[in-house]
Design an enzyme around this catalytic site. Structure first.
Site, PDB file in Angstrom:
ATOM      1  N   SER A  71       8.975 -22.012  74.517  1.00 18.83           N
ATOM      2  CA  SER A  71       8.230 -22.417  75.706  1.00 18.83           C
ATOM      3  C   SER A  71       7.807 -23.536  75.566  1.00 18.83           C
ATOM      4  CB  SER A  71       7.552 -22.118  76.267  1.00 18.83           C
ATOM      5  OG  SER A  71       6.985 -22.907  77.357  1.00 18.83           O
ATOM      6  N   CYS A 130      16.094 -28.264  80.442  1.00 18.05           N
ATOM      7  CA  CYS A 130      15.268 -27.781  79.417  1.00 18.05           C
ATOM      8  C   CYS A 130      14.292 -26.672  80.695  1.00 18.05           C
ATOM      9  CB  CYS A 130      13.654 -28.425  79.835  1.00 18.05           C
ATOM     10  SG  CYS A 130      12.523 -28.041  79.099  1.00 18.05           S
ATOM     11  N   ASN A 191      22.598 -25.347  77.737  1.00 22.29           N
ATOM     12  CA  ASN A 191      20.608 -24.604  77.015  1.00 22.29           C
ATOM     13  C   ASN A 191      20.647 -23.393  77.080  1.00 22.29           C
ATOM     14  OD1 ASN A 191      18.448 -25.964  76.379  1.00 22.29           O
ATOM     15  ND2 ASN A 191      18.666 -27.784  77.387  1.00 22.29           N
ATOM     16  N   THR A 192      19.591 -23.333  76.625  1.00 23.70           N
ATOM     17  CA  THR A 192      19.053 -21.992  77.061  1.00 23.70           C
ATOM     18  C   THR A 192      19.186 -20.949  78.249  1.00 23.70           C
ATOM     19  OG1 THR A 192      16.705 -22.722  77.316  1.00 23.70           O
ATOM     20  CG2 THR A 192      17.578 -22.225  74.502  1.00 23.70           C
ATOM     21  N   GLY A 237      25.802 -22.338  71.680  1.00 26.64           N
ATOM     22  CA  GLY A 237      24.758 -21.432  72.209  1.00 26.64           C
ATOM     23  C   GLY A 237      25.392 -20.019  71.064  1.00 26.64           C
ATOM     24  N   GLY A 259      22.100 -24.571  66.735  1.00 24.87           N
ATOM     25  CA  GLY A 259      20.671 -25.059  66.763  1.00 24.87           C
ATOM     26  C   GLY A 259      19.996 -24.133  66.369  1.00 24.87           C
TER      27      GLY A 259
HETATM   28  C1  LIG Z   1      12.238 -24.665  69.088  1.00 21.77           C
HETATM   29  C2  LIG Z   1      13.820 -24.795  70.529  1.00 21.77           C
HETATM   30  C3  LIG Z   1      13.314 -26.522  71.013  1.00 21.77           C
HETATM   31  C4  LIG Z   1      14.860 -27.108  71.876  1.00 21.77           C
HETATM   32  N1  LIG Z   1      14.327 -27.995  72.840  1.00 21.77           N
HETATM   33  C5  LIG Z   1      14.768 -28.927  73.087  1.00 21.77           C
HETATM   34  C6  LIG Z   1      14.916 -30.363  73.857  1.00 21.77           C
HETATM   35  O1  LIG Z   1      13.970 -30.869  73.404  1.00 21.77           O
HETATM   36  N2  LIG Z   1      16.167 -30.422  74.546  1.00 21.77           N
HETATM   37  C7  LIG Z   1      17.016 -30.088  74.886  1.00 21.77           C
HETATM   38  O2  LIG Z   1      18.467 -30.039  75.808  1.00 21.77           O
HETATM   39  N3  LIG Z   1      16.973 -28.853  73.954  1.00 21.77           N
HETATM   40  C8  LIG Z   1      15.946 -28.043  73.224  1.00 21.77           C
HETATM   41  N4  LIG Z   1      16.152 -26.746  72.554  1.00 21.77           N
HETATM   42  C9  LIG Z   1      17.924 -25.954  73.305  1.00 21.77           C
HETATM   43  C10 LIG Z   1      19.060 -25.751  72.060  1.00 21.77           C
HETATM   44  O3  LIG Z   1      18.956 -27.639  71.148  1.00 21.77           O
HETATM   45  C11 LIG Z   1      19.928 -25.134  72.358  1.00 21.77           C
HETATM   46  O4  LIG Z   1      20.709 -25.583  73.032  1.00 21.77           O
HETATM   47  C12 LIG Z   1      19.913 -23.789  73.186  1.00 21.77           C
HETATM   48  O5  LIG Z   1      18.778 -23.629  71.562  1.00 21.77           O
HETATM   49  C13 LIG Z   1      21.075 -23.169  72.102  1.00 21.77           C
HETATM   50  O6  LIG Z   1      21.743 -23.289  71.141  1.00 21.77           O
HETATM   51  P1  LIG Z   1      21.511 -21.549  69.615  1.00 21.77           P
HETATM   52  O7  LIG Z   1      21.634 -20.668  70.876  1.00 21.77           O
HETATM   53  O8  LIG Z   1      22.166 -22.018  69.134  1.00 21.77           O
HETATM   54  O9  LIG Z   1      19.580 -22.193  69.850  1.00 21.77           O
HETATM   55  C14 LIG Z   1      15.499 -26.372  72.177  1.00 21.77           C
HETATM   56  C15 LIG Z   1      15.767 -25.137  71.257  1.00 21.77           C
HETATM   57  C16 LIG Z   1      15.184 -24.309  70.647  1.00 21.77           C
HETATM   58  C17 LIG Z   1      15.702 -22.859  70.156  1.00 21.77           C
END
Ligand SMILES: Cc1cc2nc3c(=O)[nH]c(=O)nc-3n(C[C@H](O)[C@H](O)[C@H](O)COP(=O)(O)O)c2cc1C
Length: 282
Positions: A71, A130, A191-192, A237, A259
């Site tokens: 967060s 987000c 995204n998450t 993801g 990510g």
């Molecule tokens: C610490 C952190 C910060 C993130 N900041 C952003 C952000 O600024 N903008 C965005 O679109 N996604 C952001 N994300 C999401 C990631 O870019 C990605 O979409 C998401 O974590 C899923 O991919 P992953 O499972 O490979 O991490 C963030 C994720 C994490 C863990």
């Protein structure tokens, strides 16, 4: 070597996902310029807003089974400072730079897009997903009509590549179709996932869940969307191996973003790119 560049949206088909590698410093510590170029086809910056943001108070990141919850609240130096201090270094990488944009209103996104005209930035990734901010963010992703308007307005001022980063929750298919019909070049899925952890038995942290735990969920979304929209999909993801990358391609992605795996082991992407090249000739 075979020329695969036309099979993918970009080549090498790995991008570094927004928010997981700082604004350069955490990448250059572990990668030489040649390694950056060999590993990634695109670097997507942290979400950039018009004004600087300090983000949410700590704790703002916590480990979960097979992943993370964060967060951060889009902490960033703001567009002026980003351009002045970080952008030049990123452009030197010879890898396409995409700026992830965060705005509360459509006008914010348009003003941000204007800021990057003629800067050498290859593309914009609109963050409408987000889960950690009070305004903007995921609120956009629940309204396909607003997303349509957003993409249309940004398209008017931005001629480079335009991606929209979807939320995995809400009317995902309708939002994807809205992006397609209003001029987006690709969608990023996704995204998450909104989640919650209880820290030390008492403190509640609400945030976005990422990492291997979410891979089967996002993979299914990519699979479903790829049958409904014809613009390219960038899968994102839970990718943590070459097999994960291949799974996304099998399900219809034209490239992927990595990510959380970078946060856990910054050098992993090098190994993934090498394995894709050596074992799969891509
Ligand atoms: C610490 C952190 C910060 C993130 N900041 C952003 C952000 O600024 N903008 C965005 O679109 N996604 C952001 N994300 C999401 C990631 O870019 C990605 O979409 C998401 O974590 C899923 O991919 P992953 O499972 O490979 O991490 C963030 C994720 C994490 C863990």
């Amino acid at each position: 070597m075979k020329d695969y560049s036309r099979n993918f949206l970009f080549y090498p088909p790995l991008a570094l996902a927004s928010g997981t590698w700082g604004l350069g410093e955490n990448l250059f510590k572990y990668y030489s310029p040649a390694e950056v170029k060999e590993t990634f086809g695109v670097l997507v910056t942290k979400g950039i807003s018009l004004k600087p943001r300090i983000g949410n108070l700590p704790p703002r990141i916590w480990e979960t089974p097979c992943g993370l919850i964060n967060s951060i609240g889009l902490a960033n130096p703001g567009v002026k400072e980003f351009k002045k201090i970080f952008l030049t270094g990123l452009l030197k990488t010879e890898v396409k730079i995409f700026v992830n944009l965060y705005g509360e209103e459509i006008e914010d996104f348009v003003a941000l897009a204007e800021e990057f005209k003629g800067t050498g930035v290859s593309g914009l990734e609109l963050n409408i997903s987000c889960p950690n901010v009070k305004k903007g963010g995921i609120a956009f992703a629940s309204q396909p009509e607003v997303v349509k308007e957003l993409v249309k307005e940004v398209r008017k001022v931005w001629e480079g590549s335009l991606w929209v980063k979807l939320s995995p929750v809400g009317p995902v298919l309708d939002v994807a179709k809205a992006c397609e019909s209003s001029g987006a070049d690709a969608i990023v899925c996704a995204n998450t996932y909104p989640g919650l952890v209880v820290i030390e038995g008492e403190k509640v942290l609400k945030g976005g869940v990422s990492g291997p735990a979410i891979k089967p969920l996002t993979l299914r979304l990519v699979y479903e969307l790829s049958r409904e929209v014809s613009i390219p999909i960038v899968g994102c993801g839970g990718i943590a191996s070459a097999k994960d990358v291949l799974d996304y391609f099998v399900c219809g992605a034209k490239a992927v973003e990595i990510g959380t795996a970078f946060l856990i082991d910054p050098e992993l992407a090098k190994k993934i790119a090498k394995e894709l090249k050596e074992k799969w000739d891509m």
